[in-house]
Design an enzyme around this catalytic site. Structure first.
Site, PDB file in Angstrom:
ATOM      1  N   CYS A 162      -3.261   7.582  -1.797  1.00  0.00           N
ATOM      2  CA  CYS A 162      -4.547   7.681  -2.498  1.00  0.00           C
ATOM      3  C   CYS A 162      -5.662   8.222  -1.604  1.00  0.00           C
ATOM      4  O   CYS A 162      -6.621   8.813  -2.099  1.00  0.00           O
ATOM      5  CB  CYS A 162      -4.982   6.321  -3.014  1.00  0.00           C
ATOM      6  N   HIS A 195     -12.558   5.559  -3.242  1.00  0.00           N
ATOM      7  CA  HIS A 195     -11.561   4.613  -2.716  1.00  0.00           C
ATOM      8  C   HIS A 195     -11.871   3.180  -3.154  1.00  0.00           C
ATOM      9  O   HIS A 195     -10.961   2.360  -3.280  1.00  0.00           O
ATOM     10  CB  HIS A 195     -11.437   4.725  -1.187  1.00  0.00           C
ATOM     11  N   GLU A 228      -7.010  -5.723   4.208  1.00  0.00           N
ATOM     12  CA  GLU A 228      -7.476  -4.432   3.710  1.00  0.00           C
ATOM     13  C   GLU A 228      -8.375  -4.617   2.496  1.00  0.00           C
ATOM     14  O   GLU A 228      -9.293  -3.824   2.263  1.00  0.00           O
ATOM     15  CB  GLU A 228      -6.301  -3.520   3.370  1.00  0.00           C
ATOM     16  N   GLU A 268      -0.489   1.537   9.255  1.00  0.00           N
ATOM     17  CA  GLU A 268      -1.709   2.100   9.817  1.00  0.00           C
ATOM     18  C   GLU A 268      -1.427   2.455  11.273  1.00  0.00           C
ATOM     19  O   GLU A 268      -0.535   1.852  11.886  1.00  0.00           O
ATOM     20  CB  GLU A 268      -2.872   1.104   9.761  1.00  0.00           C
ATOM     21  N   CYS A 323       0.869  -1.179   0.000  1.00  0.00           N
ATOM     22  CA  CYS A 323       0.000   0.000   0.000  1.00  0.00           C
ATOM     23  C   CYS A 323       0.907   1.231   0.000  1.00  0.00           C
ATOM     24  O   CYS A 323       1.744   1.383   0.876  1.00  0.00           O
ATOM     25  CB  CYS A 323      -0.893  -0.007   1.235  1.00  0.00           C
ATOM     26  N   TYR A 349      -9.175   0.580  -5.422  1.00  0.00           N
ATOM     27  CA  TYR A 349      -8.760  -0.804  -5.211  1.00  0.00           C
ATOM     28  C   TYR A 349      -8.702  -1.597  -6.513  1.00  0.00           C
ATOM     29  O   TYR A 349      -8.051  -2.648  -6.573  1.00  0.00           O
ATOM     30  CB  TYR A 349      -9.706  -1.484  -4.208  1.00  0.00           C
ATOM     31  N   THR A 380      -4.234   4.829   7.442  1.00  0.00           N
ATOM     32  CA  THR A 380      -3.202   4.478   6.469  1.00  0.00           C
ATOM     33  C   THR A 380      -2.282   5.656   6.172  1.00  0.00           C
ATOM     34  O   THR A 380      -2.748   6.734   5.805  1.00  0.00           O
ATOM     35  CB  THR A 380      -3.889   4.016   5.163  1.00  0.00           C
ATOM     36  N   CYS A 417      -4.744  -0.438  -7.212  1.00  0.00           N
ATOM     37  CA  CYS A 417      -3.616  -0.790  -6.330  1.00  0.00           C
ATOM     38  C   CYS A 417      -3.532  -2.288  -6.063  1.00  0.00           C
ATOM     39  O   CYS A 417      -2.452  -2.880  -6.127  1.00  0.00           O
ATOM     40  CB  CYS A 417      -3.685  -0.017  -5.026  1.00  0.00           C
TER      41      CYS A 417
HETATM   42 FE1  SF4 Z   1      -3.324   1.904  -0.087  1.00  0.00          FE
HETATM   43 FE2  SF4 Z   1      -4.644   1.017  -2.201  1.00  0.00          FE
HETATM   44 FE3  SF4 Z   1      -5.841   2.682  -0.465  1.00  0.00          FE
HETATM   45 FE4  SF4 Z   1      -3.885   3.512  -2.128  1.00  0.00          FE
HETATM   46  S1  SF4 Z   1      -5.935   2.756  -2.716  1.00  0.00           S
HETATM   47  S2  SF4 Z   1      -4.094   3.998   0.032  1.00  0.00           S
HETATM   48  S3  SF4 Z   1      -2.537   1.743  -2.176  1.00  0.00           S
HETATM   49  S4  SF4 Z   1      -5.135   0.596  -0.065  1.00  0.00           S
HETATM   50 FE    FE Z   2      -6.953   1.445   1.710  1.00  0.00          FE
END
Ligand code: SF4
Ligand code: FE
Length: 492
Positions: free
Chosen positions: A104, A292, A447, A257, A100, A296, A191, A299
């Site tokens: 983001c 968000h 996550e 985190e 991660c 996902y 995070t 990422c």
């Molecule tokens: Fe982390 Fe993925 Fe959230 Fe970006 S989108 S902060 S890489 S979990």
């Molecule tokens: Fe996340």
């Protein structure tokens, strides 16, 4: 300085005065702590790749405020093309870090706040949007990393915020002053908070009139007085204290985190973007979560790319690559991973312009994306463990491998095919362990389940967005049953 270099970013963090506890001790310089540093390296990669001409198109964008080149993480999406590039950028960073990369959350909060403050001002006569625009400009000019803090600790889940025995179970306003507000409470599993310059604090759920003190949104420097961080443990985290580079699986990169505690923290009015307008809390939560959930689809897919590659290497290294079931498992992993990507891209392509001018993803498809993410990475991880074999969790340590007495024995008996050094086999198995069971499993597995909202949160959104009434009318029309009402919407 609209684009910081990676070194400037690290130097900027060194100047911050975080109060952070890790394993019961205050940490002096978080960037130098061996457990924290890999997570800083992941965020640093968002600065490094933005300097690389080959990634310029994905990693940077043109500010709609200034026309300057800025990091895409500070950008408001101006088109569906921007939304698609966001997902591609996240896949690129997931492939690079296998972790991660944390940045983001702030990007998603900025985009959700832009449209929400605009619509809130129009409805309530407030002046939040202009304040927010000033904050956004400063963030773009400074190339800030911003954390978005949404999830409250919530206490008794059966009670609303104002009925909790302890009023601090949800972050709330404890005092309104002429110059600002004072807030108290805590945000859970934050995070990248210690790699951030600023925090955008948002309400965690739709608030009602009686909970209006909890309908609060503001920006605060991440090291502001009164904020204490308690660093979250990750599986196998103390391997980072051992000084080696095999057993950690991924020496360079990671995520983090922390529990973020606000003890009567003062926020000047200039940085407050919602204070009591409870009717807009749900809009902010829904939009942030939607962005968000789109994220996902980028990422996790990037990390999945690394995991699929590692599983294929493990098969190569032990001589099983030609087995048809191994090939089929790698196909299945690829199919699942690309399905997630397809969801991330589709909710971006189907995005639309908001009243404030930035672009919002298609909420239904973003929620379908995240619902798939709660399942498919688990199956990809299962198949990776299947291909890797039990050695992934029974292998002697790096210290045994490097021991002058026993090292040769480990090397001899862990050898796979003759052309590949035993060390390479150990490294790739540790990488699979790291992503499926170790520190990176926080980002790749749990996550995937709970980040951006637990599975039930997406199912609620899917039921709201799925338009079942319209589908019934479609069925009636085809079956020759008279319509009970006109369907006002175009079928998807
Ligand atoms: Fe982390 Fe993925 Fe959230 Fe970006 S989108 S902060 S890489 S979990
Ligand atoms: Fe996340």
């Amino acid at each position: 300085m609209t684009l910081m270099t990676p070194d400037q970013y690290e130097a900027s963090l060194r100047k911050m005065k975080f109060k952070v506890y890790l394993q019961g001790e205050l940490v002096k310089t978080p960037v130098d702590h061996p457990i924290i540093r890999p997570s800083m390296n992941s965020v640093k990669a968002t600065y490094a790749l933005a300097q690389d001409p080959q990634y310029e198109d994905l990693m940077t964008a043109t500010s709609h405020l200034t026309g300057k080149k800025i990091n895409r993480f500070c950008h408001l999406h101006q088109s569906t093309e921007d939304l698609v590039k966001k997902v591609k950028m996240q896949r690129l960073l997931g492939r690079t870090t296998a972790s991660c990369f944390q940045r983001c959350v702030g990007m998603d909060a900025l985009n959700a706040l832009d449209s929400t403050t605009f619509e809130m001002d129009a409805a309530c006569g407030t002046k939040y949007h202009d304040r927010f625009a000033k904050f956004l400009l400063a963030a773009q000019e400074g190339d800030w990393t911003i954390d978005g803090a949404m999830t409250d600790v919530k206490g008794d889940r059966g009670l609303p915020p104002s009925k909790q025995p302890d009023p601090d179970m949800f972050l709330h306003v404890v005092e309104k002053r002429a110059d600002g507000i004072v807030v108290k409470g805590a945000k859970a599993h934050q995070t990248g908070c210690l790699n951030s310059h600023w925090i955008l604090v948002m309400p965690t759920q739709t608030m009602t009139e009686e909970d209006k003190d909890y309908a609060v949104c503001f920006a605060i420097p991440a090291d502001a007085d009164g904020i204490t961080y308690i660093y979250g443990r990750q599986s196998c985290d103390t391997r980072k204290l051992e000084g080696g580079d095999i057993d950690v699986g991924n020496k360079q990169y990671g995520g983090h985190e922390a529990l973020m505690v606000f003890e009567n923290v003062f926020v000047p009015w200039d940085n407050v973007f919602m204070c009591g307008e409870h009717a807009f809390s749900g809009m902010l939560v829904e939009r942030f979560a939607g962005y968000h959930r789109q994220s996902y689809g980028g990422c996790k897919v990037g990390v999945g790319d690394v995991l699929i590659g590692a599983a294929a290497l493990a098969a190569d290294y032990n001589g099983a690559a030609k087995a048809s079931h191994v090939k089929d498992k790698l196909i299945e992993m690829t199919h699942l991973n690309e399905t997630l990507y397809a969801c991330g891209i589709s909710c971006s392509c189907e995005g639309h312009k908001t009243a404030s001018g930035n672009y919002q993803i298609d909420l239904l498809l973003a929620n379908v994306c995240k619902q798939n993410v709660t399942r498919m990475p688990y199956e990809i991880a299962r198949l990776a463990e299947d291909i890797a074999g039990g050695l992934m969790v029974t292998m002697p340590s790096e210290k045994d491998f490097k021991n002058p007495e026993i090292g040769k024995v480990v090397e001899k008996y862990l050898q796979g095919i003759a052309s590949v050094p035993t060390e390479h086999r150990m490294r790739v198995l540790r990488l699979i362990e790291n992503i499926t069971l170790g520190t990176a499993a926080v980002g790749y597995r749990t996550e995937s389940m709970h980040g951006a909202g637990s599975p039930q949160a997406q199912r609620i959104m899917i039921s709201r967005q799925g338009n079942l009434a319209e589908k019934k009318e479609l069925a009636k029309a085809v079956a020759g049953i008279p319509a009970t009402k006109a369907s006002g919407k175009t079928p998807r």
